[in-house]
Motif scaffolding. Structure first.
Motif, PDB file in Angstrom:
ATOM      1  N   THR A 118      45.167  47.082  45.838  1.00 19.49           N
ATOM      2  CA  THR A 118      45.692  46.989  47.201  1.00 19.49           C
ATOM      3  C   THR A 118      45.320  45.663  47.860  1.00 19.49           C
ATOM      4  OG1 THR A 118      45.455  49.384  47.355  1.00 19.49           O
ATOM      5  CG2 THR A 118      45.765  48.212  49.422  1.00 19.49           C
ATOM      6  N   ASP A 119      44.156  45.108  47.490  1.00 15.94           N
ATOM      7  CA  ASP A 119      43.737  43.842  48.100  1.00 15.94           C
ATOM      8  C   ASP A 119      44.317  42.621  47.373  1.00 15.94           C
ATOM      9  OD1 ASP A 119      42.316  43.780  45.751  1.00 15.94           O
ATOM     10  OD2 ASP A 119      40.329  43.804  46.699  1.00 15.94           O
ATOM     11  N   LEU A 120      45.097  42.847  46.337  1.00 12.00           N
ATOM     12  CA  LEU A 120      45.769  41.796  45.573  1.00 12.00           C
ATOM     13  C   LEU A 120      44.792  40.744  45.036  1.00 12.00           C
ATOM     14  CD1 LEU A 120      47.979  42.144  48.410  1.00 12.00           C
ATOM     15  CD2 LEU A 120      49.305  41.668  46.364  1.00 12.00           C
ATOM     16  N   ALA A 121      43.573  41.154  44.751  1.00 15.37           N
ATOM     17  CA  ALA A 121      42.557  40.212  44.277  1.00 15.37           C
ATOM     18  C   ALA A 121      42.373  40.281  42.756  1.00 15.37           C
ATOM     19  CB  ALA A 121      41.225  40.480  44.982  1.00 15.37           C
ATOM     20  N   CYS A 122      43.418  40.668  42.043  1.00 18.39           N
ATOM     21  CA  CYS A 122      43.323  40.846  40.589  1.00 18.39           C
ATOM     22  C   CYS A 122      42.696  39.642  39.889  1.00 18.39           C
ATOM     23  CB  CYS A 122      44.712  41.089  40.004  1.00 18.39           C
ATOM     24  SG  CYS A 122      45.570  42.478  40.755  1.00 18.39           S
ATOM     25  N   SER A 123      43.101  38.434  40.290  1.00 19.64           N
ATOM     26  CA  SER A 123      42.588  37.222  39.639  1.00 19.64           C
ATOM     27  C   SER A 123      41.068  37.167  39.707  1.00 19.64           C
ATOM     28  CB  SER A 123      43.129  35.966  40.319  1.00 19.64           C
ATOM     29  OG  SER A 123      44.512  36.045  40.519  1.00 19.64           O
ATOM     30  N   LEU A 124      40.522  37.611  40.855  1.00 16.61           N
ATOM     31  CA  LEU A 124      39.071  37.536  41.040  1.00 16.61           C
ATOM     32  C   LEU A 124      38.355  38.641  40.276  1.00 16.61           C
ATOM     33  CD1 LEU A 124      38.973  36.665  44.850  1.00 16.61           C
ATOM     34  CD2 LEU A 124      39.019  35.109  42.889  1.00 16.61           C
ATOM     35  N   TYR A 125      38.981  39.808  40.178  1.00 17.99           N
ATOM     36  CA  TYR A 125      38.367  40.889  39.395  1.00 17.99           C
ATOM     37  C   TYR A 125      38.286  40.502  37.920  1.00 17.99           C
ATOM     38  CZ  TYR A 125      38.928  43.945  43.464  1.00 17.99           C
ATOM     39  OH  TYR A 125      38.857  44.496  44.713  1.00 17.99           O
ATOM     40  N   VAL A 126      39.366  39.924  37.414  1.00 17.49           N
ATOM     41  CA  VAL A 126      39.387  39.543  36.001  1.00 17.49           C
ATOM     42  C   VAL A 126      38.292  38.515  35.709  1.00 17.49           C
ATOM     43  CG1 VAL A 126      40.748  38.358  34.238  1.00 17.49           C
ATOM     44  CG2 VAL A 126      41.817  40.089  35.647  1.00 17.49           C
ATOM     45  N   ARG A 127      38.049  37.635  36.664  1.00 13.41           N
ATOM     46  CA  ARG A 127      37.054  36.580  36.459  1.00 13.41           C
ATOM     47  C   ARG A 127      35.636  37.015  36.841  1.00 13.41           C
ATOM     48  NH1 ARG A 127      41.814  34.559  37.331  1.00 13.41           N
ATOM     49  NH2 ARG A 127      42.477  32.538  36.496  1.00 13.41           N
ATOM     50  N   GLY A 128      35.482  38.249  37.295  1.00 13.82           N
ATOM     51  CA  GLY A 128      34.158  38.712  37.708  1.00 13.82           C
ATOM     52  C   GLY A 128      33.687  38.088  39.003  1.00 13.82           C
ATOM     53  N   LYS A 129      34.603  37.484  39.788  1.00 10.62           N
ATOM     54  CA  LYS A 129      34.223  36.844  41.055  1.00 10.62           C
ATOM     55  C   LYS A 129      34.232  37.844  42.198  1.00 10.62           C
ATOM     56  CE  LYS A 129      34.605  32.464  39.462  1.00 10.62           C
ATOM     57  NZ  LYS A 129      34.209  31.119  39.741  1.00 10.62           N
ATOM     58  N   LYS A 130      34.850  38.982  41.949  1.00 11.13           N
ATOM     59  CA  LYS A 130      34.828  40.050  42.940  1.00 11.13           C
ATOM     60  C   LYS A 130      34.590  41.335  42.165  1.00 11.13           C
ATOM     61  CE  LYS A 130      37.317  41.842  46.918  1.00 11.13           C
ATOM     62  NZ  LYS A 130      38.476  41.715  47.820  1.00 11.13           N
ATOM     63  N   VAL A 131      33.712  42.186  42.703  1.00 20.24           N
ATOM     64  CA  VAL A 131      33.372  43.419  42.008  1.00 20.24           C
ATOM     65  C   VAL A 131      33.947  44.583  42.797  1.00 20.24           C
ATOM     66  CG1 VAL A 131      31.468  44.861  41.204  1.00 20.24           C
ATOM     67  CG2 VAL A 131      31.278  42.367  41.099  1.00 20.24           C
ATOM     68  N   PRO A 132      34.679  45.470  42.131  1.00 20.66           N
ATOM     69  CA  PRO A 132      35.256  46.593  42.866  1.00 20.66           C
ATOM     70  C   PRO A 132      34.164  47.469  43.465  1.00 20.66           C
ATOM     71  CG  PRO A 132      35.660  46.812  40.493  1.00 20.66           C
ATOM     72  CD  PRO A 132      35.006  45.491  40.699  1.00 20.66           C
ATOM     73  N   GLU A 133      34.399  47.982  44.673  1.00 17.82           N
ATOM     74  CA  GLU A 133      33.365  48.699  45.419  1.00 17.82           C
ATOM     75  C   GLU A 133      32.694  49.807  44.630  1.00 17.82           C
ATOM     76  OE1 GLU A 133      34.181  50.076  49.458  1.00 17.82           O
ATOM     77  OE2 GLU A 133      34.933  48.038  49.797  1.00 17.82           O
ATOM     78  N   SER A 134      33.493  50.767  44.178  1.00 14.34           N
ATOM     79  CA  SER A 134      32.852  51.778  43.342  1.00 14.34           C
ATOM     80  C   SER A 134      33.752  52.141  42.170  1.00 14.34           C
ATOM     81  CB  SER A 134      32.493  53.017  44.166  1.00 14.34           C
ATOM     82  OG  SER A 134      33.681  53.581  44.681  1.00 14.34           O
ATOM     83  N   GLY A 135      34.699  51.295  41.925  1.00 15.42           N
ATOM     84  CA  GLY A 135      35.527  51.469  40.740  1.00 15.42           C
ATOM     85  C   GLY A 135      34.874  50.694  39.619  1.00 15.42           C
ATOM     86  N   GLY A 136      35.644  50.177  38.739  1.00 20.10           N
ATOM     87  CA  GLY A 136      35.027  49.411  37.678  1.00 20.10           C
ATOM     88  C   GLY A 136      36.046  48.815  36.747  1.00 20.10           C
ATOM     89  N   ARG A 137      35.528  48.077  35.803  1.00 21.24           N
ATOM     90  CA  ARG A 137      36.387  47.533  34.770  1.00 21.24           C
ATOM     91  C   ARG A 137      35.788  47.967  33.449  1.00 21.24           C
ATOM     92  NH1 ARG A 137      37.957  42.582  34.023  1.00 21.24           N
ATOM     93  NH2 ARG A 137      40.100  43.276  34.044  1.00 21.24           N
ATOM     94  N   PHE A 138      36.649  48.306  32.501  1.00 20.70           N
ATOM     95  CA  PHE A 138      36.156  48.726  31.204  1.00 20.70           C
ATOM     96  C   PHE A 138      35.507  47.557  30.478  1.00 20.70           C
ATOM     97  CE2 PHE A 138      39.617  51.766  31.989  1.00 20.70           C
ATOM     98  CZ  PHE A 138      38.866  52.918  31.917  1.00 20.70           C
ATOM     99  N   GLU A 139      34.494  47.865  29.708  1.00 18.61           N
ATOM    100  CA  GLU A 139      33.966  46.858  28.794  1.00 18.61           C
ATOM    101  C   GLU A 139      35.082  46.547  27.812  1.00 18.61           C
ATOM    102  OE1 GLU A 139      30.985  45.308  28.419  1.00 18.61           O
ATOM    103  OE2 GLU A 139      30.492  46.083  30.410  1.00 18.61           O
TER     104      GLU A 139
END
Ligand SMILES: [Zn+2]
Length: 164
Positions: A118-139
């Motif tokens: 929803t925050d359209l910050a996908c680029s930052l999540y992929v790069r580890g520059k933003k961490v989802p609040e209580s969600g996560g990314r798979f190893e």
């Protein structure tokens, strides 16, 4: 991506009228956006909570898309995954965005949907520059570059559907 000016952005939209593109709200912090870490620029419309926008560079040119999403989200316990960057978020962290198609198909009311952060910050999540609040990314066994390529590939596939 390369940094964009207000005019670049307003000229880039493929699925709304020129008048809409002229009036829509742009981010106020264009100068401070982390362009080097962005695969696309995404922002929510501060004046219209059911709208957001993204601009991505394709073949050296910016391509902008207007998106709508339902203001009432599904159950808060539900976790969903972004289909671009594969980050999972609880509650409203992922939304089903719909984009009107380009050209005649769009004017006839056809649209394409995509589950997306929803925050359209996908680029930052992929790069580890933003961490989802209580969600996560798979190893993942993929490198960051491979994950970036996958996310941009997913976005590109979505854009292709807008022209069909
Ligand atoms: Zn995402």
């Amino acid at each position: 991506m390369r940094s964009l000016t207000e005019q670049d952005i307003r000229n880039s939209f493929i699925n709304c009228s020129k008048g809409e593109a002229k009036r829509l709200s742009l981010p106020r912090d264009l100068g401070e956006r982390p362009w080097d870490d962005l695969d696309f620029l995404g922002w929510r419309d501060p004046g219209a909570p059911d709208r957001s926008y993204l601009v991505v560079e394709r073949d050296g040119r910016p391509v902008g898309v207007t998106l709508r999403f339902p203001s009432s989200q599904r159950g808060f316990l539900h976790r969903s995954m972004c289909s671009l960057c594969l980050t999972t978020h609880p509650g409203g962290g992922v939304s089903l965005m719909t984009a009107r198609k380009a050209g005649v198909a769009g004017r006839e009311g056809n649209s394409v949907g995509l589950y997306m952060c929803t925050d359209l910050a996908c680029s930052l999540y992929v790069r580890g520059k933003k961490v989802p609040e209580s969600g996560g990314r798979f190893e993942e066994s993929l490198t960051m570059e491979e994950q970036i390529a996958r996310a941009t590939g997913n976005l590109s596939a979505f854009l292709d559907k807008l022209y069909v």
